[in-house]
Write an enzyme that holds these catalytic residues in place. Structure first.
Site, PDB file in Angstrom:
ATOM      1  N   GLN A 100      58.618  48.586  23.694  1.00 53.05           N
ATOM      2  CA  GLN A 100      58.561  48.557  25.153  1.00 53.05           C
ATOM      3  C   GLN A 100      59.913  48.099  25.699  1.00 53.05           C
ATOM      4  O   GLN A 100      60.374  46.992  25.400  1.00 53.05           O
ATOM      5  CB  GLN A 100      57.478  47.620  25.679  1.00 53.05           C
ATOM      6  CG  GLN A 100      57.321  47.766  27.193  1.00 53.05           C
ATOM      7  CD  GLN A 100      56.459  46.700  27.824  1.00 53.05           C
ATOM      8  OE1 GLN A 100      56.854  45.548  27.900  1.00 53.05           O
ATOM      9  NE2 GLN A 100      55.280  47.088  28.289  1.00 53.05           N
ATOM     10  N   TYR A 181      58.539  43.853  36.779  1.00 49.34           N
ATOM     11  CA  TYR A 181      59.889  44.082  36.240  1.00 49.34           C
ATOM     12  C   TYR A 181      60.589  45.205  37.012  1.00 49.34           C
ATOM     13  O   TYR A 181      60.085  45.709  38.004  1.00 49.34           O
ATOM     14  CB  TYR A 181      59.808  44.282  34.732  1.00 49.34           C
ATOM     15  CG  TYR A 181      59.365  42.996  34.071  1.00 49.34           C
ATOM     16  CD1 TYR A 181      60.278  41.960  33.868  1.00 49.34           C
ATOM     17  CD2 TYR A 181      58.033  42.767  33.737  1.00 49.34           C
ATOM     18  CE1 TYR A 181      59.868  40.744  33.323  1.00 49.34           C
ATOM     19  CE2 TYR A 181      57.617  41.550  33.199  1.00 49.34           C
ATOM     20  CZ  TYR A 181      58.543  40.544  33.001  1.00 49.34           C
ATOM     21  OH  TYR A 181      58.140  39.334  32.491  1.00 49.34           O
ATOM     22  N   GLY A 290      42.144  44.202  31.341  1.00 54.50           N
ATOM     23  CA  GLY A 290      42.042  42.752  31.289  1.00 54.50           C
ATOM     24  C   GLY A 290      43.096  42.004  32.077  1.00 54.50           C
ATOM     25  O   GLY A 290      42.987  40.789  32.251  1.00 54.50           O
ATOM     26  N   ARG A 317      45.142  39.513  24.862  1.00 52.95           N
ATOM     27  CA  ARG A 317      44.753  38.202  24.365  1.00 52.95           C
ATOM     28  C   ARG A 317      43.967  38.264  23.060  1.00 52.95           C
ATOM     29  O   ARG A 317      44.137  37.411  22.177  1.00 52.95           O
ATOM     30  CB  ARG A 317      43.958  37.457  25.442  1.00 52.95           C
ATOM     31  CG  ARG A 317      44.820  36.839  26.531  1.00 52.95           C
ATOM     32  CD  ARG A 317      44.035  36.500  27.774  1.00 52.95           C
ATOM     33  NE  ARG A 317      43.757  37.690  28.574  1.00 52.95           N
ATOM     34  CZ  ARG A 317      43.058  37.676  29.713  1.00 52.95           C
ATOM     35  NH1 ARG A 317      42.565  36.531  30.168  1.00 52.95           N
ATOM     36  NH2 ARG A 317      42.861  38.791  30.391  1.00 52.95           N
TER      37      ARG A 317
END
Length: 375
Positions: A100, A181, A290, A317
């Site tokens: 990424q 970002y 999520g 998570r």
């Protein structure tokens, strides 16, 4: 053994995914001061190679886009070598991994940046609150407004980093257009106050920079190696998007024509991105449901697939503490708890020390067991 749709295989272009469970990108700060990933990073991702697809933490494409201290980069030969160790470990374990690329834009602080410079964003709008620097927290600086030359250089930086990612052995790159970002900053209302061709309040100008980055990277490394992550309406870090629909519909319609590897879409309570944008996207769609909510459960991921809102589901998570998440879902095993105190340390603790399910004990042949009992 459960027959969950999450465990069904999927063909993602030239990649065969053994399941539809994606490891979402998560910042973990396991890089050296110069942005080279530490050796423990290879262990971390290799442990999670049973994921259908791994998306790395955000990696800055150049020091100009460094969002924080101990975040990794993909600019130098040392960076490439460090990430090559990661991709080789993941591939040796049978996995697939995407880099990424995350340009911080207005994020960052001179005390936490290799170049020691002030970060630059679409407009001189600071991140609200304090930011992390070595030794603690300080107020966020006011960023510099990017010139047109800065914007063009940011496109070029993404291209160079994408080529470095391919050289490092990544299967593809995901452009981070989400979660506050740089690409997201050009899309949002309060962080893009420009009056040139990259702003001016029009949808066409607001999506110009994202389209230039996606197009340039796809031209450089191939559309089938390029993906995009978006989080329409996400309010993290003070982002404001009063009416995301028109902006993101226009962007998705344009990007859809390029033939990317996938679109990674974050759903949010502020805007139903999946239901609104799914009809406009004709390629593979990864859903993340999520973000800003409770962590996604197995059942929550299954519901997304059953409803036809996505082809794959990303988990964040759950992957922090469960390197064998697909195996746990397959047998409905309980999940480990996160070691929150060591999320952002720089070593193995809270990173590569989570237990996995014990492998099944081999079954002895019946005849051998019977004969053993006669002695």
């Amino acid at each position: 053994m459960t027959h969950s749709p999450l465990l069904a295989p999927y063909e993602l272009g030239r990649l065969h995914l053994p399941n539809r469970i994606v490891m979402a990108p998560m910042t973990r700060l396991r890089a050296a001061d110069d942005g080279t990933p530490l050796p423990v990073v290879a262990d971390h991702y290799a442990q999670r190679a049973s994921a259908g697809l791994i998306v790395t933490e955000g990696i800055w494409p150049s020091s100009r886009g460094q969002a924080g201290w101990r975040m990794p980069g993909l600019e130098t030969e040392d960076h490439i070598r460090g990430w090559r160790a990661v991709t080789e470990a993941v591939h040796a374990a049978g996995g697939r991994i995407v880099a990424q690329l995350m340009h911080g834009g207005r994020h960052g602080h001179p005390l936490a940046r290799i170049d020691g410079d002030v970060p630059a964003g679409p407009s001189a709008v600071p991140v609200p609150g304090d930011v992390h620097v070595p030794g603690g927290k300080v107020p966020a600086p006011q960023p510099r407004t990017m010139t047109v030359e800065d914007v063009e250089r940011a496109v070029h930086d993404h291209v160079l980093a994408a080529r470095n990612a391919v050289e490092a052995g990544f299967d593809a790159v995901e452009l981070h257009g989400a979660n506050s970002y740089l690409i997201h900053q050009f899309l949002a209302d309060n962080t893009n106050l420009r009056d040139d061709r990259y702003g001016r309040g029009s949808v066409r100008d607001r999506i110009r920079f994202p389209l230039e980055v996606v197009t340039a990277v796809a031209d450089a490394v191939g559309a089938d190696r390029t993906a995009l992550r978006l989080s329409p309406g996400n309010p993290q870090e003070g982002m404001v998007e009063r009416n995301p629909g028109p902006v993101y519909r226009a962007l998705v319609e344009e990007v859809d024509r390029i033939g990317l590897a996938y679109l990674h879409l974050i759903d949010d309570d502020h805007y139903p991105a999946l239901t609104d944008l799914r009809p406009l996207w004709h390629g593979t769609l990864i859903a993340n449901v999520g973000e800003n909510r409770d962590a996604t459960t197995k059942e929550g991921g299954e519901a997304v697939l059953h409803e036809g809102l996505a082809d794959l589901v990303s988990y964040g998570r759950a992957y922090i503490a469960n390197p064998d998440l697909p195996e746990r879902f397959a047998v409905d095993a309980p999940l480990n708890e996160i070691d929150a105190a060591h999320l952002y340390g720089h070593g193995a603790r809270g990173y590569t020390d989570y237990p996995t399910l014990a492998p099944p004990r081999p079954t002895e042949p019946a005849g051998l067991a019977a004969s053993a009992g006669t002695h």
